[in-house]
Design a protein around this motif. Structure first.
Motif, PDB file in Angstrom:
ATOM      1  N   ASN A   4       0.806  -1.224   0.000  1.00 48.85           N
ATOM      2  CA  ASN A   4       0.000   0.000   0.000  1.00 48.85           C
ATOM      3  C   ASN A   4       0.840   1.275   0.000  1.00 48.85           C
ATOM      4  OD1 ASN A   4      -2.911  -1.022   0.276  1.00 48.85           O
ATOM      5  ND2 ASN A   4      -1.804  -2.194   1.840  1.00 48.85           N
ATOM      6  N   GLU A   5       1.916   1.237  -0.761  1.00 56.13           N
ATOM      7  CA  GLU A   5       2.779   2.418  -0.889  1.00 56.13           C
ATOM      8  C   GLU A   5       2.033   3.633  -1.435  1.00 56.13           C
ATOM      9  OE1 GLU A   5       7.401   1.610  -1.719  1.00 56.13           O
ATOM     10  OE2 GLU A   5       6.060   0.720  -3.214  1.00 56.13           O
ATOM     11  N   ASP A   6       0.975   3.417  -2.181  1.00 56.22           N
ATOM     12  CA  ASP A   6       0.264   4.528  -2.815  1.00 56.22           C
ATOM     13  C   ASP A   6      -0.782   5.170  -1.908  1.00 56.22           C
ATOM     14  OD1 ASP A   6       1.712   4.163  -5.153  1.00 56.22           O
ATOM     15  OD2 ASP A   6       0.256   2.740  -5.983  1.00 56.22           O
ATOM     16  N   SER A   7      -0.982   4.649  -0.722  1.00 56.23           N
ATOM     17  CA  SER A   7      -1.958   5.240   0.193  1.00 56.23           C
ATOM     18  C   SER A   7      -1.486   6.614   0.661  1.00 56.23           C
ATOM     19  CB  SER A   7      -2.165   4.328   1.405  1.00 56.23           C
ATOM     20  OG  SER A   7      -2.906   4.999   2.412  1.00 56.23           O
ATOM     21  N   PRO A   8      -2.390   7.578   0.800  1.00 59.35           N
ATOM     22  CA  PRO A   8      -1.985   8.885   1.343  1.00 59.35           C
ATOM     23  C   PRO A   8      -1.583   8.808   2.818  1.00 59.35           C
ATOM     24  CG  PRO A   8      -4.365   8.768   1.090  1.00 59.35           C
ATOM     25  CD  PRO A   8      -3.814   7.542   0.410  1.00 59.35           C
ATOM     26  N   LEU A   9      -1.852   7.685   3.461  1.00 57.49           N
ATOM     27  CA  LEU A   9      -1.451   7.491   4.856  1.00 57.49           C
ATOM     28  C   LEU A   9      -0.097   6.792   4.966  1.00 57.49           C
ATOM     29  CD1 LEU A   9      -4.904   6.330   6.281  1.00 57.49           C
ATOM     30  CD2 LEU A   9      -3.947   8.641   6.240  1.00 57.49           C
ATOM     31  N   PHE A  10       0.440   6.350   3.832  1.00 60.27           N
ATOM     32  CA  PHE A  10       1.764   5.738   3.767  1.00 60.27           C
ATOM     33  C   PHE A  10       2.757   6.854   3.462  1.00 60.27           C
ATOM     34  CE2 PHE A  10       5.390   3.673   2.032  1.00 60.27           C
ATOM     35  CZ  PHE A  10       5.396   2.352   2.459  1.00 60.27           C
ATOM     36  N   LEU A  11       3.533   7.256   4.481  1.00 61.67           N
ATOM     37  CA  LEU A  11       4.319   8.488   4.354  1.00 61.67           C
ATOM     38  C   LEU A  11       5.824   8.296   4.449  1.00 61.67           C
ATOM     39  CD1 LEU A  11       2.011  10.749   6.524  1.00 61.67           C
ATOM     40  CD2 LEU A  11       2.197  10.725   4.033  1.00 61.67           C
ATOM     41  N   GLU A  12       6.293   7.209   5.057  1.00 65.49           N
ATOM     42  CA  GLU A  12       7.728   7.007   5.223  1.00 65.49           C
ATOM     43  C   GLU A  12       8.111   5.599   4.785  1.00 65.49           C
ATOM     44  OE1 GLU A  12      10.042   9.105   6.041  1.00 65.49           O
ATOM     45  OE2 GLU A  12       8.781  10.802   6.607  1.00 65.49           O
ATOM     46  N   THR A  13       9.090   5.517   3.894  1.00 65.89           N
ATOM     47  CA  THR A  13       9.571   4.204   3.470  1.00 65.89           C
ATOM     48  C   THR A  13      10.388   3.539   4.564  1.00 65.89           C
ATOM     49  OG1 THR A  13       9.626   4.946   1.169  1.00 65.89           O
ATOM     50  CG2 THR A  13      10.901   2.985   1.708  1.00 65.89           C
ATOM     51  N   ASN A  14      11.121   4.341   5.342  1.00 68.91           N
ATOM     52  CA  ASN A  14      11.912   3.815   6.452  1.00 68.91           C
ATOM     53  C   ASN A  14      11.538   4.549   7.737  1.00 68.91           C
ATOM     54  OD1 ASN A  14      13.866   1.971   5.006  1.00 68.91           O
ATOM     55  ND2 ASN A  14      14.299   3.895   3.948  1.00 68.91           N
ATOM     56  N   THR A  15      11.252   3.800   8.785  1.00 65.10           N
ATOM     57  CA  THR A  15      10.961   4.388  10.090  1.00 65.10           C
ATOM     58  C   THR A  15      11.882   3.771  11.127  1.00 65.10           C
ATOM     59  OG1 THR A  15       9.221   2.759  10.578  1.00 65.10           O
ATOM     60  CG2 THR A  15       8.551   4.818   9.493  1.00 65.10           C
ATOM     61  N   TYR A  16      11.988   4.437  12.292  1.00 63.15           N
ATOM     62  CA  TYR A  16      12.953   4.020  13.306  1.00 63.15           C
ATOM     63  C   TYR A  16      12.305   3.997  14.687  1.00 63.15           C
ATOM     64  CZ  TYR A  16      15.968   5.242   9.421  1.00 63.15           C
ATOM     65  OH  TYR A  16      16.536   5.310   8.174  1.00 63.15           O
ATOM     66  N   SER A  17      12.765   3.056  15.503  1.00 66.90           N
ATOM     67  CA  SER A  17      12.285   2.930  16.874  1.00 66.90           C
ATOM     68  C   SER A  17      13.483   2.712  17.794  1.00 66.90           C
ATOM     69  CB  SER A  17      11.325   1.737  17.022  1.00 66.90           C
ATOM     70  OG  SER A  17      10.228   1.842  16.153  1.00 66.90           O
ATOM     71  N   ILE A  18      13.370   3.204  19.025  1.00 68.84           N
ATOM     72  CA  ILE A  18      14.385   2.951  20.045  1.00 68.84           C
ATOM     73  C   ILE A  18      13.674   2.584  21.340  1.00 68.84           C
ATOM     74  CG2 ILE A  18      16.169   4.436  19.046  1.00 68.84           C
ATOM     75  CD1 ILE A  18      15.366   6.579  21.077  1.00 68.84           C
ATOM     76  N   GLY A  19      14.355   1.831  22.167  1.00 68.38           N
ATOM     77  CA  GLY A  19      13.774   1.459  23.443  1.00 68.38           C
ATOM     78  C   GLY A  19      14.844   1.088  24.450  1.00 68.38           C
ATOM     79  N   LEU A  20      14.519   1.257  25.713  1.00 68.15           N
ATOM     80  CA  LEU A  20      15.408   0.825  26.790  1.00 68.15           C
ATOM     81  C   LEU A  20      14.558   0.422  27.975  1.00 68.15           C
ATOM     82  CD1 LEU A  20      15.611   3.328  29.127  1.00 68.15           C
ATOM     83  CD2 LEU A  20      16.806   4.403  27.218  1.00 68.15           C
ATOM     84  N   GLY A  21      15.110  -0.429  28.819  1.00 70.12           N
ATOM     85  CA  GLY A  21      14.329  -0.879  29.959  1.00 70.12           C
ATOM     86  C   GLY A  21      15.147  -1.742  30.887  1.00 70.12           C
ATOM     87  N   LEU A  22      14.461  -2.304  31.866  1.00 68.21           N
ATOM     88  CA  LEU A  22      15.130  -3.146  32.855  1.00 68.21           C
ATOM     89  C   LEU A  22      14.191  -4.237  33.342  1.00 68.21           C
ATOM     90  CD1 LEU A  22      14.041  -2.460  36.015  1.00 68.21           C
ATOM     91  CD2 LEU A  22      15.286  -0.348  35.543  1.00 68.21           C
ATOM     92  N   VAL A  23      14.791  -5.323  33.787  1.00 69.38           N
ATOM     93  CA  VAL A  23      14.101  -6.413  34.470  1.00 69.38           C
ATOM     94  C   VAL A  23      14.745  -6.525  35.850  1.00 69.38           C
ATOM     95  CG1 VAL A  23      13.567  -8.877  34.471  1.00 69.38           C
ATOM     96  CG2 VAL A  23      13.648  -7.619  32.303  1.00 69.38           C
ATOM     97  N   TRP A  24      13.976  -6.229  36.892  1.00 62.89           N
ATOM     98  CA  TRP A  24      14.483  -6.209  38.266  1.00 62.89           C
ATOM     99  C   TRP A  24      13.885  -7.403  39.008  1.00 62.89           C
ATOM    100  CZ3 TRP A  24      13.527  -1.646  42.211  1.00 62.89           C
ATOM    101  CH2 TRP A  24      14.266  -1.900  43.383  1.00 62.89           C
ATOM    102  N   THR A  25      14.728  -8.388  39.310  1.00 61.11           N
ATOM    103  CA  THR A  25      14.276  -9.590  39.998  1.00 61.11           C
ATOM    104  C   THR A  25      14.280  -9.356  41.500  1.00 61.11           C
ATOM    105  OG1 THR A  25      15.185 -10.976  38.231  1.00 61.11           O
ATOM    106  CG2 THR A  25      14.682 -12.053  40.332  1.00 61.11           C
ATOM    107  N   LEU A  26      13.102  -9.481  42.110  1.00 63.43           N
ATOM    108  CA  LEU A  26      12.968  -9.263  43.550  1.00 63.43           C
ATOM    109  C   LEU A  26      12.919 -10.578  44.331  1.00 63.43           C
ATOM    110  CD1 LEU A  26      10.297  -6.404  43.496  1.00 63.43           C
ATOM    111  CD2 LEU A  26      12.790  -6.183  43.702  1.00 63.43           C
TER     112      LEU A  26
END
Length: 295
Positions: free
Chosen positions: A263-285
């Motif tokens: 659906n590249e031709d959709s007006p809602l399709f705006l970026e060919t490449n997108t990026y995400s970042i994330g960080l977090g932790l797992v705290w064992t109690l």
């Protein structure tokens, strides 16, 4: 009545948080251990993460979400819960494949805050659930950099959206996931994960993201009839490490490549490449003294 509505809103909000946290924590737990690692039979603690990601595939606007949640993992002789998957029966674990359930979840997007979707219905909270087969393709031993494993995960999930006043089925996705994990990459307690995940989606889900019905046509947004097919490919790199004896941190980044999408031709399709970042932790109690193989 206002107080009741507020309590219902908070309850719905925490359901969203817990589902997204479960999805993210499953992925985090999956990166921590390799096949031969010995881990507690059960453990409980706190999971927290922050992510910045596109509001929908190929969107040109992003959103940041923070996820705090309790977590629990059980590694029994015949059933394992939260240990890199929702649940799986150890009876079907083999030396080279496993059968279990795959979960994915994401926050919705407010169309009032998204220029491309202004005046259109909001995108609700989405969760995906379905079977997956994990196939271990190869193992690697490195003289100075620990051990590695290469997997192919075949995942098919049903997709659902909800605003918690109702639920809608949004079709299906098929997502093979090639994943390489290496523990001991920089030190004994450091793990590296690299994955490549092409995704195909049914027309119903593509409609949800890219369809523009006549009622929502504007001068800047023409009508568009979405179709099923290729959605995009995600490349993810993440690193996890022990910050303390009981706290494990992870950080990752990904790019989603949508060139050639259905659906590249959709007006809602705006970026060919997108990026995400994330960080977090797992705290064992809390954790058991008894140990079992991590996979």
């Amino acid at each position: 009545m206002v107080a009741i509505n507020n309590r219902l809103y908070l309850a719905k909000y925490w359901v969203v948080i817990l589902l997204v946290a479960m999805s993210a924590n499953i992925k985090a737990q999956e990166e921590i251990s390799l096949e031969d690692d010995m881990r507690p039979v059960w453990e409980a603690g706190i999971f927290a993460a922050a992510f910045n990601s596109p509001e929908y595939p190929a969107a040109n606007q992003s959103q940041t979400n923070v996820i705090p949640s309790p977590y629990f993992v059980y590694r029994g002789k015949t059933l394992r819960i939260g240990d890199g998957s929702i649940a799986r029966a150890v009876a079907v674990d083999k030396s080279w494949y496993e059968l279990d359930l795959s979960l994915s979840a994401s926050f919705g997007a407010n169309s009032d805050d998204n220029l491309a979707r202004a005046g259109m219905p909001d995108l609700d909270f989405i969760f995906e659930l379905g079977p997956q087969i994990k196939m271990r393709l190869s193992k690697f031993e490195f003289e100075q950099h620990g051990r590695g494993e290469l997997f192919l995960n075949l995942q098919t999930r049903g997709v659902f959206s909800t605003d918690f006043s109702g639920m809608d089925h949004r079709g299906y996705v098929f997502q093979p996931d090639f994943r390489y994990r290496q523990k001991g990459w920089l030190s004994d307690k450091t793990a590296l994960s690299i994955s490549v995940s092409p995704t195909w989606a049914s027309e119903k889900l593509q409609d949800y993201f890219y369809q523009v019905d006549q009622d929502f046509v504007t001068e800047q947004r023409q009508a568009y009839d979405a179709k099923g097919g290729y959605l995009g490919t995600r490349l993810l790199v993440s690193v996890s490490f022990n910050a303390t004896e009981n706290i494990r941190m992870f950080v990752g980044g990904s790019t989603s490549m949508h060139e050639g999408a259905a659906n590249e031709d959709s007006p809602l399709f705006l970026e060919t490449n997108t990026y995400s970042i994330g960080l977090g932790l797992v705290w064992t109690l809390l954790q058991s003294e008894e140990r079992v193989s991590g996979r």
